[in-house]
Write a protein that holds these residues in place. Structure first.
Motif, mmCIF file in Angstrom:
data_model
loop_
_atom_site.group_PDB
_atom_site.id
_atom_site.type_symbol
_atom_site.label_atom_id
_atom_site.label_comp_id
_atom_site.label_asym_id
_atom_site.label_seq_id
_atom_site.Cartn_x
_atom_site.Cartn_y
_atom_site.Cartn_z
ATOM 1 N N HIS A 4 0.741 -1.206 0.004
ATOM 2 C CA HIS A 4 -0.056 -0.037 -0.092
ATOM 3 C C HIS A 4 1.106 1.290 0.063
ATOM 4 O O HIS A 4 0.518 2.125 -0.686
ATOM 5 C CB HIS A 4 -1.149 -0.068 1.198
ATOM 6 N N THR A 5 2.122 1.146 0.714
ATOM 7 C CA THR A 5 2.948 2.367 0.584
ATOM 8 C C THR A 5 3.520 2.575 -0.676
ATOM 9 O O THR A 5 3.754 3.789 -0.972
ATOM 10 C CB THR A 5 4.092 2.055 1.811
ATOM 11 N N SER A 6 3.765 1.659 -1.376
ATOM 12 C CA SER A 6 4.309 1.924 -2.645
ATOM 13 C C SER A 6 3.373 2.182 -3.858
ATOM 14 O O SER A 6 3.941 2.484 -5.079
ATOM 15 C CB SER A 6 5.077 0.384 -3.150
ATOM 16 N N GLN A 7 2.305 2.356 -3.703
ATOM 17 C CA GLN A 7 1.227 2.455 -4.626
ATOM 18 C C GLN A 7 1.508 3.802 -4.999
ATOM 19 O O GLN A 7 1.718 4.889 -4.393
ATOM 20 C CB GLN A 7 -0.196 2.409 -4.105
ATOM 21 N N GLY A 8 1.581 3.959 -6.423
ATOM 22 C CA GLY A 8 1.608 5.378 -7.152
ATOM 23 C C GLY A 8 3.138 5.674 -7.267
ATOM 24 O O GLY A 8 3.363 6.736 -7.864
ATOM 25 N N GLN A 9 4.225 4.890 -6.821
ATOM 26 C CA GLN A 9 5.559 5.271 -6.760
ATOM 27 C C GLN A 9 6.231 4.564 -7.999
ATOM 28 O O GLN A 9 5.825 3.210 -8.284
ATOM 29 C CB GLN A 9 6.258 4.896 -5.702
ATOM 30 N N THR A 10 6.997 5.295 -8.617
ATOM 31 C CA THR A 10 8.102 4.302 -9.503
ATOM 32 C C THR A 10 9.268 4.062 -8.684
ATOM 33 O O THR A 10 9.874 5.135 -8.313
ATOM 34 C CB THR A 10 8.131 4.985 -10.803
ATOM 35 N N LEU A 11 9.817 3.063 -8.798
ATOM 36 C CA LEU A 11 11.027 2.819 -7.990
ATOM 37 C C LEU A 11 12.305 2.210 -8.883
ATOM 38 O O LEU A 11 11.981 1.480 -10.039
ATOM 39 C CB LEU A 11 10.759 1.796 -6.958
ATOM 40 N N PRO A 33 3.400 -4.462 -6.392
ATOM 41 C CA PRO A 33 4.865 -4.518 -6.145
ATOM 42 C C PRO A 33 5.654 -4.734 -7.470
ATOM 43 O O PRO A 33 6.491 -4.103 -7.690
ATOM 44 C CB PRO A 33 5.176 -5.506 -5.169
ATOM 45 N N LEU A 34 5.003 -5.466 -8.141
ATOM 46 C CA LEU A 34 5.542 -6.076 -9.769
ATOM 47 C C LEU A 34 5.456 -4.675 -10.507
ATOM 48 O O LEU A 34 6.605 -4.697 -11.478
ATOM 49 C CB LEU A 34 4.927 -7.133 -10.059
ATOM 50 N N SER A 35 4.594 -3.958 -10.359
ATOM 51 C CA SER A 35 4.620 -2.848 -11.308
ATOM 52 C C SER A 35 5.166 -1.281 -11.039
ATOM 53 O O SER A 35 4.765 -0.371 -11.561
ATOM 54 C CB SER A 35 3.174 -2.623 -11.781
ATOM 55 N N ARG A 36 5.952 -1.505 -10.000
ATOM 56 C CA ARG A 36 6.655 -0.196 -9.381
ATOM 57 C C ARG A 36 7.800 0.241 -10.027
ATOM 58 O O ARG A 36 8.470 1.088 -9.872
ATOM 59 C CB ARG A 36 6.783 -0.588 -7.787
ATOM 60 N N VAL A 37 8.440 -0.947 -10.862
ATOM 61 C CA VAL A 37 9.502 -0.832 -11.908
ATOM 62 C C VAL A 37 9.301 -0.679 -13.201
ATOM 63 O O VAL A 37 8.229 -1.129 -13.701
ATOM 64 C CB VAL A 37 10.634 -2.008 -11.413
ATOM 65 N N LYS A 38 10.361 -0.260 -13.824
ATOM 66 C CA LYS A 38 9.977 -0.093 -15.361
ATOM 67 C C LYS A 38 10.509 -1.427 -15.965
ATOM 68 O O LYS A 38 9.792 -1.786 -17.205
ATOM 69 C CB LYS A 38 10.620 0.899 -16.124
#
Length: 84
Positions: A4-11, A33-38
């Protein structure tokens, strides 16, 4: 960091644990979690997991919400004559 914390972020890179806690699985549990990176090269999965974790279907409530949002988007395009 939680899902939930990572939602909306790009890491830049992530280390993720896809072993899910007991109870009903939600689509967001694996997708977010899997969609936070490119790229896939930026993901490290730390231990084996049940493949079904990646095959979670949306709940009826989630499907209804997606339909509601789609209706709003269609209405907005009609009202404001967006060309998409």
């Amino acid at each position: 960091m939680t899902t939930h914390t990572s939602q909306g972020q790009t890491l830049g890179k992530i280390i993720v644990d896809l072993v899910m806690p007991p109870g009903p699985l939600e689509v967001a549990s694996a997708y977010v979690p899997l969609s936070r990176v490119k790229t896939l090269d930026d993901i490290l999965i730390i231990r084996p997991f049940v493949f079904a974790t990646l095959q979670v279907k949306p709940s009826t409530a989630q499907i209804e919400e997606l339909k509601r949002l789609d209706r709003i988007a269609q209405d907005t395009r009609k009202r404001f004559q967006f060309t998409v």
